[in-house]
Write a protein that holds these residues in place. Sequence first.
Motif, PDB file in Angstrom:
ATOM      1  N   MET A   1       0.835  -1.200   0.000  1.00 61.39           N
ATOM      2  CA  MET A   1       0.000   0.000   0.000  1.00 61.39           C
ATOM      3  C   MET A   1       0.877   1.260   0.000  1.00 61.39           C
ATOM      4  N   LYS A   2       0.507   2.244  -0.833  1.00 60.05           N
ATOM      5  CA  LYS A   2       1.293   3.476  -0.896  1.00 60.05           C
ATOM      6  C   LYS A   2       0.757   4.513   0.092  1.00 60.05           C
ATOM      7  N   ILE A   3       1.644   5.377   0.535  1.00 62.23           N
ATOM      8  CA  ILE A   3       1.233   6.474   1.411  1.00 62.23           C
ATOM      9  C   ILE A   3       1.255   7.765   0.590  1.00 62.23           C
ATOM     10  N   TYR A   4       0.206   8.573   0.759  1.00 63.47           N
ATOM     11  CA  TYR A   4       0.141   9.869   0.074  1.00 63.47           C
ATOM     12  C   TYR A   4       0.051  10.982   1.121  1.00 63.47           C
ATOM     13  N   LEU A   5       0.736  12.086   0.834  1.00 67.08           N
ATOM     14  CA  LEU A   5       0.684  13.232   1.748  1.00 67.08           C
ATOM     15  C   LEU A   5       0.510  14.524   0.954  1.00 67.08           C
ATOM     16  N   VAL A  54       1.399   6.224  11.655  1.00 62.61           N
ATOM     17  CA  VAL A  54       1.002   5.696  10.345  1.00 62.61           C
ATOM     18  C   VAL A  54       2.247   5.298   9.549  1.00 62.61           C
ATOM     19  N   LEU A  55       3.264   6.155   9.557  1.00 67.74           N
ATOM     20  CA  LEU A  55       4.496   5.825   8.818  1.00 67.74           C
ATOM     21  C   LEU A  55       5.142   4.554   9.367  1.00 67.74           C
ATOM     22  N   LYS A  56       5.011   4.361  10.679  1.00 71.58           N
ATOM     23  CA  LYS A  56       5.607   3.170  11.295  1.00 71.58           C
ATOM     24  C   LYS A  56       4.900   1.883  10.881  1.00 71.58           C
ATOM     25  N   GLN A  57       3.693   2.008  10.358  1.00 74.28           N
ATOM     26  CA  GLN A  57       3.002   0.827   9.839  1.00 74.28           C
ATOM     27  C   GLN A  57       3.724   0.294   8.606  1.00 74.28           C
ATOM     28  N   LEU A 393      -8.443   1.558  16.807  1.00 75.76           N
ATOM     29  CA  LEU A 393      -8.485   2.492  17.936  1.00 75.76           C
ATOM     30  C   LEU A 393      -7.080   2.737  18.472  1.00 75.76           C
ATOM     31  N   LYS A 394      -6.274   1.678  18.446  1.00 81.38           N
ATOM     32  CA  LYS A 394      -4.917   1.785  18.973  1.00 81.38           C
ATOM     33  C   LYS A 394      -4.053   2.702  18.097  1.00 81.38           C
ATOM     34  N   ILE A 395      -4.185   2.569  16.802  1.00 79.18           N
ATOM     35  CA  ILE A 395      -3.398   3.452  15.922  1.00 79.18           C
ATOM     36  C   ILE A 395      -3.811   4.902  16.118  1.00 79.18           C
TER      37      ILE A 395
END
Length: 459
Positions: A1-5, A54-57, A393-395
């Motif tokens: 999965m890609k991350i977008y910012l 999120v990045l750490k995922q 919820l944890k994230i």
Amino acid sequence: MKIYLSDTLSKKKKEFIPIDHKNVRIYACGPTVYNFPHFGNARMAVVTDLLVRVLKQKYKKVTFISNITDIDDKIIEAAKEQNVTIGELTNKYHLIYNQDMESLGVSLPTFQPKATDYIADMIDFIKILVDNKCAYESDGNILFDTDSYKYYGALSKRVMNDQKTGTRVKKANYKRNDNDFILWKPSFKNEPGWDSPWGLGRPGWHIECSAMSKKCLGLPFDIHCGGVDLTFPHHENEIAQSCSLGNGNLKPESFCNYWFHNGFVTFDNIKMSKSLGNIKLVRDLLKKYEGRVLRLCLLSAHYKQPLDFSENSLKQFKNYLHKLDYFYNVNFSEEYEREKIVNNNYFEEFLSSLFDDINTPKALRILNDHISKVRNTTLTEKKIILQSIFKSLKILGIEKSSLNKLENDKGEIMKLIKERENARKNKNFNLADELRDKLKKMHIEIEDTPDGTKWFKTK
Ligand SMILES: [Zn+2]
């Protein structure tokens, strides 16, 4: 999965590709520590904390640096008023800031550099700017010459020529250009100062972030975070300084690749300000609401958008989370099953909304959708959905167990403070002193202010 910012500089939503996949590097402009943090201050800390989560995922290592501004004219003023040293004042409020953010589920950054520990680096930095003819001396100050940097204005999209001819405030006569800013200024009489090639003085604010991000992360780094109000002039000035270190003008991208800005916070649709007396301190809100309720509120709007909150919305978030607590009592599985998820499509769906520019409103909608599915399904499916809910919820940092030690102690602390307030009202000052001592033993220092008793942990 890609991350977008979303990136303020390019004004685009971009795929996030780190410079070094083995170490994602982030910098955020932290607090100036001379008073209690308010709810607006907390938004940067909470959304950046979520960004790191999120990045750490996806990436194993994320180095997150957030500075502490511990030298500044407001600090000098406040220390004078309170008759304490600058060190005493800044250490106290640094600790308070970290405690308040911890109550909101914010993890400490990888490192929190303090400006006063980097004065030598700032002096070296300014020396290079002077040698490169990007800085000049005027009235004992060293100023950055904004005309020397051709990309000045690129981040905030300001057209600088218009400003020069516009009808803005008359420029200070020691500046060549309105936008020029102080890198170093002289210290007089009792003001704190450091020896420098330009005499005893102290740094301007902007230079500290350029010096500390370079020293702690190296250039360029991946993401620069901060409140949207810092875009101009602070971040524009950081770019100008950091991109003027070499021969000729470097492009803004040679400082960092993504600019992550969070929006303002308003209360009842009104900007919080001292003059209106509507500033909501995190500390005061924590008396009425759990940290996770406040955190959920701060995440309820997309980070780029303004966030409005009210007593009413906080109550709604509180009820919402209490309703979710029901799931923690469902005796459906072993504890480890809550944590361990393999190929959980529900969780993938939830996470994909956060990977898409930290879209928390969408993430919360998906979470609600999953919650509504729990009751009417098979036992196996129910387990999978619940696992996803717990992990989601944890994230977000709003799970039930996110209550920290400080929050658990809060009940007892508040009780003692209330007893002491009553004792003082009844002029029973001996009892009041006894209660203050008792709190001191718990490492709680109290301060009587016109807005009531404030407290903070000293350890
Ligand atoms: Zn900064």
